[in-house]
Design a protein around this motif. Sequence first.
Motif, PDB file in Angstrom:
ATOM      1  N   MET A 281       0.829  -1.201   0.000  1.00 55.29           N
ATOM      2  CA  MET A 281       0.000   0.000   0.000  1.00 55.29           C
ATOM      3  C   MET A 281       0.868   1.257   0.000  1.00 55.29           C
ATOM      4  O   MET A 281       0.511   2.266  -0.627  1.00 55.29           O
ATOM      5  CB  MET A 281      -0.941  -0.007   1.208  1.00 55.29           C
ATOM      6  N   CYS A 282       2.007   1.217   0.694  1.00 54.58           N
ATOM      7  CA  CYS A 282       2.933   2.358   0.663  1.00 54.58           C
ATOM      8  C   CYS A 282       3.454   2.578  -0.762  1.00 54.58           C
ATOM      9  O   CYS A 282       3.528   3.722  -1.235  1.00 54.58           O
ATOM     10  CB  CYS A 282       4.100   2.121   1.620  1.00 54.58           C
ATOM     11  N   ALA A 283       3.823   1.485  -1.428  1.00 61.63           N
ATOM     12  CA  ALA A 283       4.300   1.615  -2.801  1.00 61.63           C
ATOM     13  C   ALA A 283       3.213   2.179  -3.710  1.00 61.63           C
ATOM     14  O   ALA A 283       3.486   3.016  -4.583  1.00 61.63           O
ATOM     15  CB  ALA A 283       4.766   0.249  -3.305  1.00 61.63           C
ATOM     16  N   ARG A 284       1.965   1.758  -3.499  1.00 53.15           N
ATOM     17  CA  ARG A 284       0.848   2.287  -4.305  1.00 53.15           C
ATOM     18  C   ARG A 284       0.656   3.778  -4.048  1.00 53.15           C
ATOM     19  O   ARG A 284       0.450   4.564  -4.987  1.00 53.15           O
ATOM     20  CB  ARG A 284      -0.423   1.509  -3.956  1.00 53.15           C
ATOM     21  N   LYS A 285       0.741   4.204  -2.817  1.00 46.66           N
ATOM     22  CA  LYS A 285       0.541   5.619  -2.481  1.00 46.66           C
ATOM     23  C   LYS A 285       1.685   6.491  -2.988  1.00 46.66           C
ATOM     24  O   LYS A 285       1.485   7.674  -3.272  1.00 46.66           O
ATOM     25  CB  LYS A 285       0.384   5.782  -0.964  1.00 46.66           C
ATOM     26  N   LEU A 286       2.896   5.907  -3.099  1.00 50.01           N
ATOM     27  CA  LEU A 286       4.058   6.666  -3.555  1.00 50.01           C
ATOM     28  C   LEU A 286       4.233   6.608  -5.067  1.00 50.01           C
ATOM     29  O   LEU A 286       5.249   7.076  -5.587  1.00 50.01           O
ATOM     30  CB  LEU A 286       5.320   6.142  -2.865  1.00 50.01           C
ATOM     31  N   GLY A 287       3.248   6.036  -5.780  1.00 53.08           N
ATOM     32  CA  GLY A 287       3.274   6.036  -7.240  1.00 53.08           C
ATOM     33  C   GLY A 287       3.939   4.833  -7.869  1.00 53.08           C
ATOM     34  O   GLY A 287       3.983   4.730  -9.106  1.00 53.08           O
ATOM     35  N   ARG A 288       4.465   3.905  -7.090  1.00 55.99           N
ATOM     36  CA  ARG A 288       5.106   2.703  -7.642  1.00 55.99           C
ATOM     37  C   ARG A 288       4.052   1.604  -7.743  1.00 55.99           C
ATOM     38  O   ARG A 288       4.082   0.595  -7.028  1.00 55.99           O
ATOM     39  CB  ARG A 288       6.264   2.273  -6.743  1.00 55.99           C
ATOM     40  N   THR A 289       3.104   1.821  -8.651  1.00 58.03           N
ATOM     41  CA  THR A 289       1.922   0.949  -8.709  1.00 58.03           C
ATOM     42  C   THR A 289       2.266  -0.449  -9.196  1.00 58.03           C
ATOM     43  O   THR A 289       1.732  -1.442  -8.683  1.00 58.03           O
ATOM     44  CB  THR A 289       0.861   1.577  -9.621  1.00 58.03           C
ATOM     45  N   LEU A 315      -5.603  -5.207  -4.678  1.00 60.94           N
ATOM     46  CA  LEU A 315      -5.102  -5.532  -6.018  1.00 60.94           C
ATOM     47  C   LEU A 315      -6.003  -4.952  -7.100  1.00 60.94           C
ATOM     48  O   LEU A 315      -5.518  -4.414  -8.111  1.00 60.94           O
ATOM     49  CB  LEU A 315      -4.978  -7.054  -6.165  1.00 60.94           C
ATOM     50  N   LEU A 316      -7.324  -5.056  -6.915  1.00 62.19           N
ATOM     51  CA  LEU A 316      -8.257  -4.498  -7.907  1.00 62.19           C
ATOM     52  C   LEU A 316      -8.051  -2.995  -8.081  1.00 62.19           C
ATOM     53  O   LEU A 316      -8.020  -2.485  -9.213  1.00 62.19           O
ATOM     54  CB  LEU A 316      -9.697  -4.790  -7.489  1.00 62.19           C
ATOM     55  N   GLU A 317      -7.882  -2.275  -6.991  1.00 61.66           N
ATOM     56  CA  GLU A 317      -7.709  -0.824  -7.070  1.00 61.66           C
ATOM     57  C   GLU A 317      -6.409  -0.467  -7.782  1.00 61.66           C
ATOM     58  O   GLU A 317      -6.361   0.455  -8.613  1.00 61.66           O
ATOM     59  CB  GLU A 317      -7.730  -0.231  -5.657  1.00 61.66           C
ATOM     60  N   ALA A 318      -5.327  -1.211  -7.490  1.00 62.21           N
ATOM     61  CA  ALA A 318      -4.047  -0.941  -8.139  1.00 62.21           C
ATOM     62  C   ALA A 318      -4.103  -1.271  -9.628  1.00 62.21           C
ATOM     63  O   ALA A 318      -3.551  -0.528 -10.466  1.00 62.21           O
ATOM     64  CB  ALA A 318      -2.936  -1.739  -7.456  1.00 62.21           C
ATOM     65  N   LEU A 319      -4.765  -2.349  -9.997  1.00 60.13           N
ATOM     66  CA  LEU A 319      -4.885  -2.703 -11.421  1.00 60.13           C
ATOM     67  C   LEU A 319      -5.731  -1.679 -12.171  1.00 60.13           C
ATOM     68  O   LEU A 319      -5.450  -1.367 -13.342  1.00 60.13           O
ATOM     69  CB  LEU A 319      -5.494  -4.098 -11.552  1.00 60.13           C
ATOM     70  N   LEU A 320      -6.760  -1.146 -11.541  1.00 60.43           N
ATOM     71  CA  LEU A 320      -7.548  -0.095 -12.185  1.00 60.43           C
ATOM     72  C   LEU A 320      -6.716   1.164 -12.401  1.00 60.43           C
ATOM     73  O   LEU A 320      -6.883   1.868 -13.406  1.00 60.43           O
ATOM     74  CB  LEU A 320      -8.779   0.221 -11.339  1.00 60.43           C
ATOM     75  N   GLU A 321      -5.817   1.450 -11.487  1.00 58.85           N
ATOM     76  CA  GLU A 321      -4.930   2.596 -11.662  1.00 58.85           C
ATOM     77  C   GLU A 321      -4.021   2.396 -12.873  1.00 58.85           C
ATOM     78  O   GLU A 321      -3.723   3.351 -13.603  1.00 58.85           O
ATOM     79  CB  GLU A 321      -4.103   2.802 -10.388  1.00 58.85           C
ATOM     80  N   LEU A 322      -3.585   1.149 -13.099  1.00 56.13           N
ATOM     81  CA  LEU A 322      -2.763   0.842 -14.278  1.00 56.13           C
ATOM     82  C   LEU A 322      -3.597   0.690 -15.544  1.00 56.13           C
ATOM     83  O   LEU A 322      -3.018   0.498 -16.633  1.00 56.13           O
ATOM     84  CB  LEU A 322      -1.982  -0.454 -14.038  1.00 56.13           C
ATOM     85  N   GLN A 323      -4.928   0.735 -15.402  1.00 53.91           N
ATOM     86  CA  GLN A 323      -5.864   0.517 -16.510  1.00 53.91           C
ATOM     87  C   GLN A 323      -5.659  -0.863 -17.137  1.00 53.91           C
ATOM     88  O   GLN A 323      -5.840  -1.041 -18.356  1.00 53.91           O
ATOM     89  CB  GLN A 323      -5.724   1.615 -17.567  1.00 53.91           C
ATOM     90  N   ALA A 324      -5.282  -1.833 -16.307  1.00 54.40           N
ATOM     91  CA  ALA A 324      -5.117  -3.214 -16.764  1.00 54.40           C
ATOM     92  C   ALA A 324      -6.455  -3.927 -16.602  1.00 54.40           C
ATOM     93  O   ALA A 324      -6.644  -4.757 -15.694  1.00 54.40           O
ATOM     94  CB  ALA A 324      -4.015  -3.903 -15.967  1.00 54.40           C
ATOM     95  N   TYR A 325      -7.389  -3.595 -17.488  1.00 53.72           N
ATOM     96  CA  TYR A 325      -8.766  -4.068 -17.317  1.00 53.72           C
ATOM     97  C   TYR A 325      -8.902  -5.577 -17.526  1.00 53.72           C
ATOM     98  O   TYR A 325      -9.781  -6.208 -16.927  1.00 53.72           O
ATOM     99  CB  TYR A 325      -9.681  -3.310 -18.265  1.00 53.72           C
ATOM    100  N   ALA A 326      -8.042  -6.166 -18.356  1.00 52.61           N
ATOM    101  CA  ALA A 326      -8.087  -7.618 -18.530  1.00 52.61           C
ATOM    102  C   ALA A 326      -7.679  -8.326 -17.238  1.00 52.61           C
ATOM    103  O   ALA A 326      -8.294  -9.331 -16.849  1.00 52.61           O
ATOM    104  CB  ALA A 326      -7.169  -8.029 -19.679  1.00 52.61           C
TER     105      ALA A 326
END
Length: 554
Positions: A281-289, A315-326
Motif C-alpha cells: 500500500m505504501c508503494a501504491r501511495k508513492l506512485g510505484r503501482t 489488487l483491484l484498485e491498483a490494477l484499475l490505476e494501471l488501466q489493466a482491465y483484462a
Amino acid sequence: MAEAGTGFLEQLKSCIVWSWTYLWTLWFFIMLFLVYILRVPLKINDNLTTVSMFLNTLTPKFYVALTGTSSLISGLILIFEWWYFRKYGTSFIEQVSVSHLRPLLGGVDTSAPSAASAAGGDADSNRQSVSECKVWRNPLNLFRGAEYNRYTWVTGREPLTYYDMNLSAQDHQTFFTCDTDHLRPADAIMQKAWRERNPQARISAAHEALELNECATAYILLAEEEATTIVEAEKLFKQALKAGEGCYRRSQQLQHHGAQYEAQHRRDTNVLVYIKRRLAMCARKLGRTREAVKMMRDLMKEFPLLSMFNIHENLLEALLELQAYADVQAVLAKYDDISLPKSATICYTAALLKARAVSDKFSPEAASRRGLSTAEMNAVEAIHRAVEFNPHVPKYLLEMKSLILPPEHILKRGDSEAIAYAFFHLQHWKRVEGALNLLHCTWEGTFRMIPYPLEKGHLFYPYPICTETADRELLPSFHEVSVYPKKELPFFILFTAGLCSFTAMLALLTHQFPELMGVFAKAFLSTLFAPLNFVMEKVESILPSSLWHQLTRI
C-alpha cells in the motif's frame, strides 16, 4: 395450588383481552345508555347548564391563553419527537404505544406454540441481523499518523470515532498477540501497548520494546501512528519486515512441537502478511503501482488461505490505476463468485467494466428511441446489481454527496463501505469516458425493481435494517449518514406539527378578532353537537320519562 392460581389469572387476563378486542363497541354503547338513564340522579343537565354559563362568562383573554398554551405544549412535543426521530429513527410516542399498549389491546398471542415459534423466529432474525451487520476491517484503511492525524492538524476535526478505534485495538490484539508473549519481554510490552488508549503511551511503549529487542510489532505501531509521511512509514515497515521474517522462519520450524508454538506461528504469519500488505500500500501511495501489484500478487500466492485481509480488493484498485482491465476481469472471475461474500468493490468494479464497453457512445435519447442493445442491457443490469448491494455509492460517485476520509472499519452494504469505495475508486470511474453519465441515467431504476427492500431483495438478501445505527457509530458526527430506504416522518410528528400550527393560528385570531372568533366558536360548537341533540330528542320521545322511577321501584 400456586400453579392453579396462576392459570386462573392467565385465563382471566386472556378473557379480558378478548372482550376488549371484540366487544369494546358494545361496552361503549352500554356506557352511553347508562349515562342517559342516570342523567336525572346525576344531574347531568344541570351540570351542563352550569358549564355552559361558566363558559359564556369567560373573556377572550382566556381563550387566547388556552390556545397559546396548547400551541406551546404541542410545539415542545414536536421538538422532542423530531429530536428522538433524528437520533433513533422512530417516534417516541409510537414506540411507547407499541410496547405498552399493544399487549393490553390483544396484540400478543398468548398460545404456547405460537409464542415458542415466535421466540425461535426472533432468535433467527437476531442471528441474521448480527451476521448482516458484522463490521469488517477496511482493506484500504489509511495510516493514522501520516493521513488521519494530518487531517486533524489541518481541520481540527477527528476523522475516526472512538468505536472505530476500539475495534482496531481489538483487531491488533487478535492479530499481533498470543499466549506466549509473556515469555519475551519486548512482546510482553507490546501486548500491553495494544490495549493502551493513549496514543503517546502506545508510542512510548513501542520505543521501550525496541530498546530490548528488534520487535516487528513495535515497528508496525510506530509506522502506523508515529510516522507523519508515507515515506517514513515505509522505512519503518521495511525494518518490521526484516524482524518479522526472522520470527516467522523460527516459528515455522517449531510450529508442530505443540499448541503454544502453533499459536505463535499463527501470530507471526499474521504479522508478516500485515507488513507486506502495508508495504504494498505504501508503494501504491508513492506512485510505484506496478511494484505494488507484484507485491500483492506474491502475497496472495504465498498465503492463499488468508482471505480475511481481502488483499484482492487492494489488487483491484491498483490494477484499475494501471488501466489493466483484462487483469481486473481475471481477478473478478475468481472472487465474484456466488459462494463468496460480496463487497461494493467487487460489484461496482464489475459494473464499471461492463459500462466501459458501451459508455463512450451511450446516449439516453438514442436508447429511448431504439432501445437498449445487448451490451448496454448487460451494463445496466450490472449497475442495478451493484446499486442493490450498496445503494449509497452512486451519490458519492456522482458527487451529489460530499466525501470524507474513510473509517478503519466498514459495514458491508452501509454508508461506511460506500465512502471507503468512492474515496479510492471515484478517479477510476472518471477515467472511463461516459461511465458516470451511464450511472447517472440508470442507477435510480434499481429502486423500482425492489420497492420494499427491507422485505424482499432481487439479487441479494433483503437490505439489513441495522446499517444506520452501525454507520452512526463508525462515521464521525460531522458527517450526515446516508439512510436507505428513506424513512417517512411518523404520524405523530405530522400530527403535533399540525396541532401546533392550528392552535397558534387560533390564538392569533382570537387575540386579533375576539368577538368574531366568539361567534365562530359558538356556531362551530352548536353545529358539532347538533347530531347529538337530535339523537337525544329522539330517544326521549321513545323512552318514557318515568323509566328511572320504575327501575328504582324494581
